[in-house]
Design a protein around this motif. Sequence first.
Motif, mmCIF file in Angstrom:
data_model
loop_
_atom_site.group_PDB
_atom_site.id
_atom_site.type_symbol
_atom_site.label_atom_id
_atom_site.label_comp_id
_atom_site.label_asym_id
_atom_site.label_seq_id
_atom_site.Cartn_x
_atom_site.Cartn_y
_atom_site.Cartn_z
ATOM 1 N N THR A 1 24.434 -15.132 3.619
ATOM 2 C CA THR A 1 25.614 -14.715 4.389
ATOM 3 C C THR A 1 25.475 -15.104 5.847
ATOM 4 O O THR A 1 24.345 -15.254 6.354
ATOM 5 N N ASP A 2 26.595 -15.229 6.537
ATOM 6 C CA ASP A 2 26.556 -15.506 7.969
ATOM 7 C C ASP A 2 25.949 -14.343 8.748
ATOM 8 O O ASP A 2 25.491 -14.498 9.878
ATOM 9 N N LYS A 3 25.932 -13.179 8.140
ATOM 10 C CA LYS A 3 25.366 -12.000 8.816
ATOM 11 C C LYS A 3 23.846 -12.059 8.914
ATOM 12 O O LYS A 3 23.224 -11.220 9.573
ATOM 13 N N GLY B 1 22.466 -7.605 7.045
ATOM 14 C CA GLY B 1 22.186 -8.946 7.559
ATOM 15 C C GLY B 1 20.695 -9.209 7.706
ATOM 16 O O GLY B 1 20.213 -10.312 7.412
ATOM 17 N N ALA B 2 19.952 -8.200 8.158
ATOM 18 C CA ALA B 2 18.502 -8.361 8.347
ATOM 19 C C ALA B 2 17.795 -8.570 7.009
ATOM 20 O O ALA B 2 16.872 -9.394 6.898
ATOM 21 N N THR B 3 18.214 -7.835 5.985
ATOM 22 C CA THR B 3 17.588 -8.015 4.670
ATOM 23 C C THR B 3 17.892 -9.391 4.086
ATOM 24 O O THR B 3 17.042 -9.993 3.427
ATOM 25 N N LYS B 4 19.102 -9.896 4.343
ATOM 26 C CA LYS B 4 19.434 -11.247 3.869
ATOM 27 C C LYS B 4 18.693 -12.310 4.677
ATOM 28 O O LYS B 4 18.330 -13.360 4.132
ATOM 29 N N ALA B 5 18.437 -12.040 5.949
ATOM 30 C CA ALA B 5 17.633 -12.958 6.753
ATOM 31 C C ALA B 5 16.218 -13.040 6.187
ATOM 32 O O ALA B 5 15.621 -14.131 6.112
ATOM 33 N N PHE B 6 15.681 -11.893 5.795
ATOM 34 C CA PHE B 6 14.341 -11.894 5.199
ATOM 35 C C PHE B 6 14.370 -12.599 3.841
ATOM 36 O O PHE B 6 13.409 -13.292 3.463
ATOM 37 N N ALA B 7 15.452 -12.428 3.095
ATOM 38 C CA ALA B 7 15.579 -13.130 1.811
ATOM 39 C C ALA B 7 15.521 -14.642 2.015
ATOM 40 O O ALA B 7 14.916 -15.367 1.207
ATOM 41 N N GLU B 8 16.130 -15.127 3.102
ATOM 42 C CA GLU B 8 16.054 -16.561 3.417
ATOM 43 C C GLU B 8 14.609 -16.948 3.741
ATOM 44 O O GLU B 8 14.157 -18.047 3.391
#
Length: 620
Positions: free
Chosen positions: A411-413, A422-429
Amino acid sequence: MKNKNVYVKMSTLKGILFAFTDLIIIFASYILGVLSQYGDIKTNLLVFILISSIAQVIIFAIFKMYSTLTKNFGLIDTFRFGLIIALVSVLTAIFNRFIIPNVDNLSISTLILILAVEEILIIASRTISRFFRFYSTSSKDDKRTIIIGAGSAGKLIFDEIHNNPLFKNNVICFMDHDEEKIGKRFMGKKVYGPIEKCHEVIEKNNIEEVIIAISDLSKERLQYILNYLTKEKVTIKRLPLLTENKLEQNKLTLKEISLAELLGRDEIIFDTKDISKFIVGKRVLVTGAGGSIGSELTRQIFSYFPSELVLFDIYENSTYDIQQELVRKIRKDNLNIKLYTIIGSTYNIDRVEEIFSKYKPEVVFHAAAYKHVPLMEDSPVEAIRTNIFGTYNVAKMVDKYHAIKMVLVSTDKAVRPTNTMGATKAFAEMIIRYFSSISKSSYSAVRFGNVLGSNGSVIPLFKKQIEEGGPVTVTHKDIIRYFMTIPEAVSLILQSAVYATGGEIFILDMGEPVKILTLAENVIRQAGYRPYEDIDIVFTGLRPGEKLYEELLLSTKDHTPTDNKKIFIEKKNNIHNIMDDLEYLKGVFTKKDNDEIKEMLQHVVTSFTNYQEFNEKNCK
């Protein structure tokens, strides 16, 4: 069946009424002709006139003049009726002159007079109701309407509006780009133009609705017109495009302008041949298969004929729906696709491994995630459990069971996150990039903005609020977002999977961001209401973790183009060893304080900042 019998009786009664009317018209026409020639009428001629009148009505019936629908009596019907009346009048004249010699012959001029009166009155009897409908005063509640397109399609719409009581429109004028038509009158209404002047025409005539009626309307032309109309306070409808079914079973259909079309962005084209080659014959796993993105993802993957398709989701209801949809397609088309539906959670490592060991997927699309920003602010542990540890579990099994590729739906977030989701998706990346550095499997992520119509998006919320009579709620008057459609998002995921070699984060060029306030106003108008008058809009304030604007890239310079000019790859960052961070994050499961949990998340996602500080710094 009862309604059909009633309709037949009414139709027969109407035919008898027209036959009787025609008999009176013909008889009166002859009387007028005879009086004009002789000044009086002899008895033998009166009998002849009556017989001739009856004979003409019988011949009219043979020519099926009384089975013609008069509601839409038009030019072709007028020509046909005129020809029949003239032919019958000629036969009657011949009968008068040569067959019954004892009857006084009528002169050619008298016969022409009789024919003219018959033609005018008989045809007028069929068109008078339409004439009154055409010029009748519209209801004050009818929408003041412009039809764009002063041609055959415009006439079709205009006629339907006047003939169909379901249309609540009062056509004020037409607009057209043809200079030869501009300034003239069409269907009795003035033609304005070109489209670039729509603002002054709409404002001058207090227009409430615009109907785009162009028979050969292309997507490019539609988008050009919409670029002008979306700025106006009007409802917009259109005829189907060239690529769509224009008329189904001879029925006129008007389509609402979709919110995707209102975005004003060119259609994104994907290489379906490459996607097909990539998917066909493979074993594919989709996590989060019952969600908005996941379900569309399974549909599109299914259309490329994988050998096996595994649907995996924690939520049974929506997963069951997509399962049954695909089962019906398999049965209907007798497809050789094995479909498996598994209920479970990605954060259950044993369940995930069970799936991988049994089905051995070659391609994995990981769409399972919690995505609601406000909800995850209140439940950060669950966001970490699913979005981080769930992603890790899937990535680990991809490596262990030697899948070819894994694609994470991001996500863009995740860019400079200001909220837990957004932070959890950043870590997923970060997980994806880590595994791409240690595994022979290919790992990549696809990042895009908000998806129109997805579960939890603003559009369903706006529609629900409108149905309830308002108000529509917007968090901030200046908040903006990037938007795309669900099919676009899924096609982006599939196209990126084709391009992926390992460690990439793919981003879509989504054009200009959209102001949520403008989107809310458009949704209200398309529902047939006036913003701030019929349906109010209120501002509720930014929610915890919410940005005024989202970002797809850290910097517009930090990306590499792909073969698709709309898809870019973010510049790779240094690979971060996530194992220590994962061990550290396990500590959140013993914490109950949300702020403490977020602090722990911020420790491993260093770009995670407070949303208030972000907005103050970047949105002045």
